[in-house]
Write a protein that holds these residues in place. Structure first.
Motif, PDB file in Angstrom:
ATOM      1  N   ARG A   1       0.824  -1.206   0.000  1.00  0.00           N
ATOM      2  CA  ARG A   1       0.000   0.000   0.000  1.00  0.00           C
ATOM      3  C   ARG A   1       0.864   1.264   0.000  1.00  0.00           C
TER       4      ARG A   1
ATOM      5  N   ALA B   1       1.951   1.720  -3.516  1.00  0.00           N
ATOM      6  CA  ALA B   1       0.821   2.102  -4.363  1.00  0.00           C
ATOM      7  C   ALA B   1       0.470   3.566  -4.180  1.00  0.00           C
TER       8      ALA B   1
ATOM      9  N   VAL C   1       3.233   0.873  -8.083  1.00  0.00           N
ATOM     10  CA  VAL C   1       2.680  -0.417  -8.488  1.00  0.00           C
ATOM     11  C   VAL C   1       1.632  -0.161  -9.550  1.00  0.00           C
TER      12      VAL C   1
ATOM     13  N   PHE D   1      -2.172  -4.298  -8.232  1.00  0.00           N
ATOM     14  CA  PHE D   1      -2.291  -3.996  -6.807  1.00  0.00           C
ATOM     15  C   PHE D   1      -3.504  -4.683  -6.188  1.00  0.00           C
TER      16      PHE D   1
ATOM     17  N   GLU E   1      -3.338  -7.362  -3.221  1.00  0.00           N
ATOM     18  CA  GLU E   1      -3.907  -6.968  -1.932  1.00  0.00           C
ATOM     19  C   GLU E   1      -4.905  -8.018  -1.441  1.00  0.00           C
TER      20      GLU E   1
ATOM     21  N   VAL F   1      -6.795   3.466  -2.815  1.00  0.00           N
ATOM     22  CA  VAL F   1      -5.643   3.341  -3.690  1.00  0.00           C
ATOM     23  C   VAL F   1      -6.073   2.579  -4.933  1.00  0.00           C
ATOM     24  N   TYR F   2      -5.922   3.181  -6.089  1.00  0.00           N
ATOM     25  CA  TYR F   2      -6.314   2.587  -7.370  1.00  0.00           C
ATOM     26  C   TYR F   2      -7.810   2.285  -7.437  1.00  0.00           C
TER      27      TYR F   2
ATOM     28  N   SER G   1      -9.550   0.289  -5.688  1.00  0.00           N
ATOM     29  CA  SER G   1      -9.707  -1.161  -5.742  1.00  0.00           C
ATOM     30  C   SER G   1     -10.990  -1.628  -5.101  1.00  0.00           C
TER      31      SER G   1
END
Length: 430
Positions: free
Chosen positions: A361, A364, A369, A373, A377, A416-417, A419
């Motif tokens: 993380r 990221a 990354v 990711f 994760e 993050v991203y 996700s």
């Protein structure tokens, strides 16, 4: 009650995907690598024994092995926050002791003889070989192990500490073989001259190489490892940095190695001057850097894991426990004492997966990354969930023993991203 979709299956090769060529299969690469290292070990064993004799080889082996456990323990201690696989360390040591040592002996001997033949000056050839040829050849050979782990074990190579550990273990293996050669040759010289005790060549060689400078080769190669570690921390789009930084580290390693080898040409006290003015401060500085990086990793664990507390994956006390080596040790000891060794290993794996998750993380959040990711994760969170029943009582005990009595405040971290959205997706929480 909210419902969530189940975890996706572990990503693998689709059933319809074409099989790679035979030389691209993992088992073929492993067999080839083991064969290469085994043959290198046999050849280097024969070469060293030829130069030292059987008795000299055994004496050199017995003396050269003395600093190896201490150096390996130091690098393993440094790697305890997010321990890498043993196979990487075993490969690194074997590469340094066998392949790199063989390359160095063959290349150095050939280059020195060629220079002596060309210039008709054996003394200058030996000096040039020690101060120029040897640093280039030996550091390049050792750097090859770091490069291979960086390229083919990328998931295990995530930062500076990983680079330091892989480079240091490789150099420890190289120094081990080199010390056998030097100490065995010194013993053979003493056998011819009849010298004994503290005035012997063997005693002097042991003092210089084993007592005063067992860290010399690891110190040089660690500079290369730091360069690869910085490259691992750089985003993939920074192609120039990811190439230039490891090369810079390699050049620095060669330069430091050349200064160390050239100390004997600086006068009667050149060795001690280089040791006191250059080597000892460099060793202290790099030791401080390694320990500081280790503490920064623990701080990253404490800072990154609370988001999973917010999502219900972890209890509020676990970020502190997992960010403290003392608390982690207490948790493993508790599990071993009450539930047995298997439970202690399960707790250790829980701690390792949680640490890897925090580092993932952390990278990221800094754009280091890619889209993988989310899959990685989920893999790590699933591993934590499988071990929660064994690990959490032990971690709770460690928290009561070590955690400060303050409430844990969890700020609303951004996703993050994207996700799992905000708050973090947890399919196990009702």
């Amino acid at each position: 009650m909210a419902t969530f979709p189940p975890l996706p299956p572990h990503p693998g090769r689709p059933a319809h995907a074409p099989r790679g060529r035979w030389w691209q299969r993992n088992w073929v690469r492993h067999v080839a690598l083991i064969t290469l290292l085994t043959l290198s070990g046999l050849v280097i064993l024969a070469l060293v024994r030829q130069q030292t004799g059987t008795e000299g080889f055994l004496v050199g082996l017995g003396l050269a092995v003395l600093p190896v456990p201490l150096l390996l323990a130091a690098f393993r201690w440094l790697d305890r926050v997010d321990p890498g696989p043993w196979r990487n360390l075993l490969f690194s040591f074997a590469w340094g002791a066998c392949a790199a040592a063989l390359i160095a002996i063959v290349a150095n001997s050939f280059a020195t003889r060629w220079i002596a033949t060309t210039t008709a000056d054996p003394t200058s050839a030996d000096t040039l070989g020690a101060t120029v040829i040897a640093p280039i050849v030996e550091e390049s050979a050792k750097a090859a192990a770091v490069l291979l782990v960086f390229l083919f074990r990328r998931r295990d190579f995530t930062g500076i500490v990983d680079g330091v550990v892989i480079a240091g273990v490789t150099a420890t293996g190289f120094a081990f073989t080199e010390n056998i050669l030097y100490l065995g040759t010194a013993f053979g010289t003493d056998q011819l001259t009849g010298d004994r005790g503290f005035t012997s060549v063997t005693a002097a060689t042991f003092f210089v190489r084993i007592v005063m400078s067992p860290f010399a080769h690891p110190l040089f190669t660690v500079l290369t490892g730091i360069g690869f570690g910085i490259a691992a921390l750089s985003p993939d789009r920074h192609h120039v940095r990811r190439v230039l930084v490891p090369l810079t580290g390699l050049l620095l390693a060669m330069g430091m190695h050349a200064i160390w080898n050239g100390s004997s040409t600086f006068g009667q006290y050149g060795f001690f001057e280089v040791y006191g003015v250059f080597m000892a401060p460099a060793f202290g500085l790099l030791t401080w850097l390694a320990v500081w990086t280790r503490q920064r990793e623990l701080r990253s664990v404490r800072e990154e894991l609370p988001v999973y507390v917010h999502a219900g994956w972890l209890p509020p006390s676990e970020p502190f426990v997992l960010g403290s080596m003392r608390a982690r040790r207490l948790a493993c000891e508790y599990a071993r004492h009450h539930l047995g060794r298997e439970a202690a290993r399960s707790v250790a794996r829980y701690e390792a997966h949680a640490t890897t998750l925090a580092f993932l993380r952390h990278r990221a959040g800094r754009g280091r990354v890619g889209p993988e990711f989310a899959v990685r994760e989920r893999e790590l969170l699933h591993e934590l969930w499988l071990r929660r029943e064994v690990a959490r009582p032990a971690l709770d005990y460690a928290a009561r023993r070590t955690a400060p009595p303050v409430p844990v405040v969890v700020p609303p971290w951004p996703p993050v991203y994207g996700s799992y959205g905000t708050p973090l997706y947890n399919p196990y929480r009702s």
